[in-house]
Design a protein around this motif. Sequence first.
Motif, short mmCIF file in Angstrom:
data_model
loop_
_atom_site.label_atom_id
_atom_site.label_comp_id
_atom_site.label_asym_id
_atom_site.label_seq_id
_atom_site.Cartn_x
_atom_site.Cartn_y
_atom_site.Cartn_z
N ALA A 153 105.40 0.75 -12.59
CA ALA A 153 105.29 1.00 -11.15
C ALA A 153 105.37 -0.33 -10.42
O ALA A 153 105.07 -1.38 -10.97
CB ALA A 153 103.99 1.72 -10.81
N LYS A 154 105.78 -0.29 -9.16
CA LYS A 154 105.82 -1.48 -8.33
C LYS A 154 105.51 -1.10 -6.89
O LYS A 154 105.45 0.08 -6.54
CB LYS A 154 107.17 -2.18 -8.44
N PRO A 172 97.27 -3.20 -7.77
CA PRO A 172 96.92 -2.35 -8.93
C PRO A 172 96.39 -3.18 -10.10
O PRO A 172 96.94 -3.15 -11.20
CB PRO A 172 98.26 -1.69 -9.27
N SER A 173 95.30 -3.88 -9.86
CA SER A 173 94.74 -4.79 -10.87
C SER A 173 94.13 -4.04 -12.04
O SER A 173 94.22 -4.47 -13.18
CB SER A 173 93.69 -5.69 -10.21
N PHE A 190 99.22 -2.12 -21.87
CA PHE A 190 99.46 -1.90 -20.44
C PHE A 190 98.76 -3.00 -19.66
O PHE A 190 97.64 -3.40 -20.00
CB PHE A 190 98.95 -0.53 -20.02
N VAL A 191 99.40 -3.49 -18.61
CA VAL A 191 98.88 -4.62 -17.85
C VAL A 191 99.02 -4.34 -16.36
O VAL A 191 100.10 -3.95 -15.89
CB VAL A 191 99.63 -5.93 -18.19
N GLY A 192 97.92 -4.54 -15.62
CA GLY A 192 97.97 -4.42 -14.17
C GLY A 192 98.22 -5.77 -13.54
O GLY A 192 98.30 -6.81 -14.21
N SER A 193 98.37 -5.79 -12.23
CA SER A 193 98.54 -7.03 -11.48
C SER A 193 97.86 -6.87 -10.14
O SER A 193 97.46 -5.78 -9.76
CB SER A 193 100.03 -7.36 -11.29
N LYS A 223 102.51 -4.67 -9.41
CA LYS A 223 103.22 -3.99 -10.49
C LYS A 223 102.29 -3.59 -11.62
O LYS A 223 101.22 -4.16 -11.79
CB LYS A 223 104.31 -4.92 -11.05
N VAL A 224 102.75 -2.62 -12.40
CA VAL A 224 102.08 -2.22 -13.64
C VAL A 224 103.12 -2.30 -14.75
O VAL A 224 104.25 -1.82 -14.59
CB VAL A 224 101.50 -0.80 -13.55
#
Length: 366
Positions: free
Chosen positions: A86-87, A92-93, A58-61, A66-67
Amino acid sequence: MKIATLFTALTCNLVFIGTTMALPLDKIQLPQGFSIDLYAENVENARQMALGENGTVFVGSRKAGKVYALIDSDNDFKADKKIIIAKDLFMPSGLAYHNGSLYVAEVDKIWRYPAIEASLPIIAKPELVFDKLPNKAHHGWKFIAFGPAGHLYIPVGAPCNVCESDLPFASILKLNVDTKQTTIVAKGVRNSVGFDFHPVTGELWFTDNGRDMMGDDLPDDELNHTTQIGQHFGFPYVHNTNIHDPDFTNAKIAKLNTPPVLTLGAHVAALGMEFYQGSQFPAAFQQSILIAQHGSWNRTNKVGYRVMQVELKDSKVIAYKPFATGWLDGEQSWGRPVDVMTLTDGSILISDDFANAIYRVSYTKQ
């Protein structure tokens, strides 16, 4: 921002990852026996990572809002599917995986996606866990992790370069996700975007970014170590061990300053860190710390843009040296490391929010 916009229950965006222009991985320098490959590309603004029980990454940004979920369906250590979980979220880091659920940190809220891997590629409606965090964007993006006792640790950065602010700003707190009770774990922390727990003592270690506008070489970013609840780490009155701030003075609080375990260099932007506990790397890496340094933005000559190794003996630093370098070529950079995470085979992943990529570093015994 409407919940209907944030989340689309029982739907997702599934993308099969293809190949684009190759990144210059041949420029990355590693110790002998190590190699680097591309795990995933086109992961826009990739920040903190979390590993699911079934191997989902799983990666946040931050800027992308986005996730992502990255799936390596054929176990070749290259993600072949990317799901947008999600966007349109508020930076959502930070995210964490715990007891089958994915926790996602916006600037001001914590969300939980229950039984996330069991439902993929379907995304169920998330649950609001906590919404009492400040909504200030400046240093508001998060890095989150569950501690040994099952509490969720959340940093709240200072809403400024340097200023006096009320708690919970400039702190790290822990949240009981069941009772919603919070406890301030560390104070005087300007902006921590990376921490982990010592594999033996369970104590919190964290990186902290030093203030700007004091010149090219002051103050250093820090590696800190908490030994009791509520320790003060100096900000904004004193930096590092005894560098007093030119703009803010409070002698009483300055005396409470807990010196860093290690100064990491000014403006290197130390972010994600992890105690290495895998079985693949050489024995010298056991319980050492790997720190992603995002790199400077306002220094005359750029620094950072690398992953560093901190060797420890009985919680004492015995060495601080480069592990992965090459994203900075002179004054030009093509990548910016953000986070490090160990896979079950003992290799590590490195996220890069500038090259929109996830790298895998592995070791082959010589």
